[in-house]
Design a protein around this motif. Structure first.
Motif, mmCIF file in Angstrom:
data_model
loop_
_atom_site.group_PDB
_atom_site.id
_atom_site.type_symbol
_atom_site.label_atom_id
_atom_site.label_comp_id
_atom_site.label_asym_id
_atom_site.label_seq_id
_atom_site.Cartn_x
_atom_site.Cartn_y
_atom_site.Cartn_z
ATOM 1 N N GLU A 117 0.821 -1.208 0.000
ATOM 2 C CA GLU A 117 0.000 0.000 0.000
ATOM 3 C C GLU A 117 0.858 1.263 0.000
ATOM 4 O O GLU A 117 0.493 2.283 -0.598
ATOM 5 C CB GLU A 117 -0.935 -0.015 1.205
ATOM 6 N N THR A 118 2.006 1.209 0.665
ATOM 7 C CA THR A 118 2.909 2.362 0.679
ATOM 8 C C THR A 118 3.479 2.615 -0.710
ATOM 9 O O THR A 118 3.544 3.762 -1.177
ATOM 10 C CB THR A 118 4.047 2.133 1.686
ATOM 11 N N TYR A 119 3.881 1.560 -1.400
ATOM 12 C CA TYR A 119 4.384 1.721 -2.764
ATOM 13 C C TYR A 119 3.297 2.273 -3.693
ATOM 14 O O TYR A 119 3.556 3.138 -4.540
ATOM 15 C CB TYR A 119 4.889 0.380 -3.305
ATOM 16 N N LEU A 120 2.070 1.771 -3.562
ATOM 17 C CA LEU A 120 0.984 2.237 -4.422
ATOM 18 C C LEU A 120 0.753 3.736 -4.268
ATOM 19 O O LEU A 120 0.507 4.444 -5.253
ATOM 20 C CB LEU A 120 -0.313 1.490 -4.103
ATOM 21 N N ARG A 121 0.828 4.215 -3.048
ATOM 22 C CA ARG A 121 0.600 5.628 -2.809
ATOM 23 C C ARG A 121 1.711 6.505 -3.382
ATOM 24 O O ARG A 121 1.484 7.651 -3.768
ATOM 25 C CB ARG A 121 0.469 5.877 -1.308
ATOM 26 N N ALA A 122 2.914 5.961 -3.431
ATOM 27 C CA ALA A 122 4.068 6.748 -3.859
ATOM 28 C C ALA A 122 4.284 6.730 -5.372
ATOM 29 O O ALA A 122 4.751 7.726 -5.941
ATOM 30 C CB ALA A 122 5.327 6.242 -3.159
ATOM 31 N N ILE A 123 3.943 5.620 -6.036
ATOM 32 C CA ILE A 123 4.278 5.498 -7.456
ATOM 33 C C ILE A 123 3.097 5.112 -8.342
ATOM 34 O O ILE A 123 3.206 5.156 -9.569
ATOM 35 C CB ILE A 123 5.403 4.456 -7.672
ATOM 36 N N GLY A 124 1.968 4.732 -7.744
ATOM 37 C CA GLY A 124 0.843 4.259 -8.545
ATOM 38 C C GLY A 124 1.028 2.807 -8.931
ATOM 39 O O GLY A 124 2.120 2.258 -8.849
ATOM 40 N N GLY A 125 -0.051 2.177 -9.358
ATOM 41 C CA GLY A 125 0.012 0.773 -9.728
ATOM 42 C C GLY A 125 -1.219 0.029 -9.264
ATOM 43 O O GLY A 125 -2.216 0.646 -8.874
ATOM 44 N N VAL A 126 -1.142 -1.298 -9.273
ATOM 45 C CA VAL A 126 -2.273 -2.119 -8.848
ATOM 46 C C VAL A 126 -1.749 -3.356 -8.120
ATOM 47 O O VAL A 126 -0.617 -3.793 -8.336
ATOM 48 C CB VAL A 126 -3.132 -2.590 -10.051
ATOM 49 N N TRP A 127 -2.591 -3.917 -7.257
ATOM 50 C CA TRP A 127 -2.325 -5.248 -6.715
ATOM 51 C C TRP A 127 -2.577 -6.271 -7.824
ATOM 52 O O TRP A 127 -3.516 -6.133 -8.603
ATOM 53 C CB TRP A 127 -3.241 -5.541 -5.533
ATOM 54 N N ASP A 128 -1.751 -7.304 -7.877
ATOM 55 C CA ASP A 128 -1.933 -8.331 -8.898
ATOM 56 C C ASP A 128 -1.480 -9.675 -8.331
ATOM 57 O O ASP A 128 -0.937 -9.736 -7.217
ATOM 58 C CB ASP A 128 -1.132 -7.977 -10.156
ATOM 59 N N HIS A 129 -1.698 -10.740 -9.092
ATOM 60 C CA HIS A 129 -1.284 -12.063 -8.645
ATOM 61 C C HIS A 129 -1.153 -12.987 -9.851
ATOM 62 O O HIS A 129 -1.788 -12.764 -10.886
ATOM 63 C CB HIS A 129 -2.295 -12.662 -7.675
ATOM 64 N N ASP A 130 -0.309 -13.973 -9.751
ATOM 65 C CA ASP A 130 -0.252 -15.077 -10.701
ATOM 66 C C ASP A 130 0.476 -16.230 -10.020
ATOM 67 O O ASP A 130 0.897 -16.107 -8.856
ATOM 68 C CB ASP A 130 0.417 -14.673 -12.024
ATOM 69 N N GLU A 131 0.620 -17.325 -10.700
ATOM 70 C CA GLU A 131 1.198 -18.514 -10.064
ATOM 71 C C GLU A 131 2.715 -18.453 -9.965
ATOM 72 O O GLU A 131 3.318 -19.191 -9.187
ATOM 73 C CB GLU A 131 0.793 -19.762 -10.853
ATOM 74 N N MET A 132 3.346 -17.564 -10.743
ATOM 75 C CA MET A 132 4.797 -17.563 -10.824
ATOM 76 C C MET A 132 5.457 -16.459 -9.998
ATOM 77 O O MET A 132 6.546 -16.646 -9.461
ATOM 78 C CB MET A 132 5.244 -17.404 -12.290
ATOM 79 N N THR A 133 4.818 -15.305 -9.903
ATOM 80 C CA THR A 133 5.456 -14.131 -9.295
ATOM 81 C C THR A 133 5.169 -14.035 -7.807
ATOM 82 O O THR A 133 4.074 -14.346 -7.359
ATOM 83 C CB THR A 133 4.952 -12.845 -9.992
ATOM 84 N N GLY A 134 6.136 -13.580 -7.053
ATOM 85 C CA GLY A 134 5.908 -13.258 -5.645
ATOM 86 C C GLY A 134 5.638 -14.440 -4.754
ATOM 87 O O GLY A 134 4.888 -14.317 -3.783
ATOM 88 N N ASN A 135 6.218 -15.617 -5.063
ATOM 89 C CA ASN A 135 6.016 -16.803 -4.228
ATOM 90 C C ASN A 135 4.542 -17.146 -4.059
ATOM 91 O O ASN A 135 4.129 -17.657 -3.015
ATOM 92 C CB ASN A 135 6.666 -16.601 -2.847
ATOM 93 N N GLY A 136 3.741 -16.845 -5.083
ATOM 94 C CA GLY A 136 2.323 -17.145 -5.020
ATOM 95 C C GLY A 136 1.501 -16.139 -4.244
ATOM 96 O O GLY A 136 0.276 -16.257 -4.189
#
Length: 338
Positions: free
Chosen positions: A85-104
């Protein structure tokens, strides 16, 4: 909807409660730095909170093995939520998910110079593990600085804050009594609902939806002859679970926030009660789950109807905003023609 999508949807829907619980219960009000100086702990989702947050994490976890232990999972997930949430406020973007990125686990897909959510994923789990492993207290901020560079120009976000949470309570925007109550209560909402639904007929059929609220209203009307029956000691598990279920359901559907009635007059329905606050335009609308349970004794549709009323007000607010936007556009077109 597959299992991964269901987990991601739950992660997003639970953001306000889980993130609020993390900030209230897991982050300290003050922190003692390595030089012995005691400073106020910033918990405002601002970039300046990242170095202190990282120092705090390093003080709690001497190794990646320690932070990955099952007993620390709740803290780890709360940390990921706060960092994202801190990163979103500073640079913009979205929460996302997939099977490969971010250890699930959910991750951030940031904005960059090419457009919204066009940046390389920021894998929050990996960032936390790298921070605990490197022990420099500079990793969280370094990730943000790199993402800012990729925004191009002056490094400022190209769109309005994209963070999801409604705003976390602290001593500055609420009373100490309210913060103290919610720091205990919020963490009991989801476990309490889970235990409550298991005691109901056909547990799997209960969802955070209007249909379940309507069913609960009918159940309450049949279960109790009057208000006195509801406050019997052996009814506490049912009413406590039902109260949490009502509050959390309307909060998720109509986008509200748990609050607590501290410092109010005794005859105020919110006094000494957890309730859900909805900010609609420049006004607050508060629903008190305990009062809705009682109202169901007289009208078994009272609980579901309360949700309908909030949704109607939300829709009216949106319609007025659209109308205002159209009027502004028409005025601008007229000015151009002149």
């Amino acid at each position: 909807m597959n299992e991964l999508q269901r987990e991601f949807t739950a992660f997003i829907n639970n953001m306000d409660v889980r993130l609020g619980a993390f900030v209230l219960a897991d982050l300290p009000e003050t922190f003692e730095k390595e030089d012995g100086e005691t400073v106020k702990f910033p918990k405002d989702f601002g970039p300046q909170s990242l170095p202190m947050l990282e120092l705090f994490v390093l003080s709690k976890f001497p190794s990646t093995e320690e932070i990955l232990k099952p007993e620390h999972r709740r803290f780890f997930e709360g940390l990921i939520r706060y960092l994202g949430e801190t990163y979103l406020r500073a640079i913009g973007g979205v929460w996302d998910h997939d099977e490969m990125t971010g250890n699930g686990m959910p991750f951030i897909r940031p904005d960059n110079a090419e457009g919204p959510a066009a940046g390389e994923p920021i894998p929050l789990v990996g960032i936390v593990l790298a921070a605990v492993d490197q022990r420099s207290a500079e990793v969280f901020t370094a990730v943000l600085n790199k993402a800012r560079e990729l925004l191009g120009g002056d490094g400022k976000p190209r769109r309005r804050c994209t963070g999801l949470s409604l705003g976390v309570l602290n001593e500055e925007n609420s009373s100490e009594e309210e913060v103290e109550f919610l720091s205990r209560f919020i963490g009991t909402v989801e476990p309490g609902i889970a235990a409550w639904t298991q005691e109901q007929a056909d547990p799997a059929s209960w969802g955070f939806d209007r249909e379940s609220l309507a069913r609960l209203g009918k159940q309450v009307a049949v279960r109790y002859d009057g208000p006195d029956d509801m406050i019997a000691e052996d009814e506490t598990p049912f009413t406590a679970g039902a109260m949490r279920f009502i509050g959390e359901t309307v909060r998720r559907i109509a986008i509200g926030q748990w609050r607590y009635g501290a410092g109010l007059e005794a005859d105020d329905p919110r006094s000494k009660q957890p309730f859900i606050r909805f900010v609609i335009g420049d006004q607050n609308l508060d629903l008190v789950p305990w009062r809705l349970i009682q109202a169901a004794l007289e009208n078994d549709d009272a609980i579901a109807s309360a949700l309908d009323a909030v949704i109607e007000m939300r829709e009216q607010e949106a319609a007025e905003a659209d109308e205002s936007s159209d009027d502004s556009a028409s005025a601008a077109d007229g000015a151009d023609e002149d």
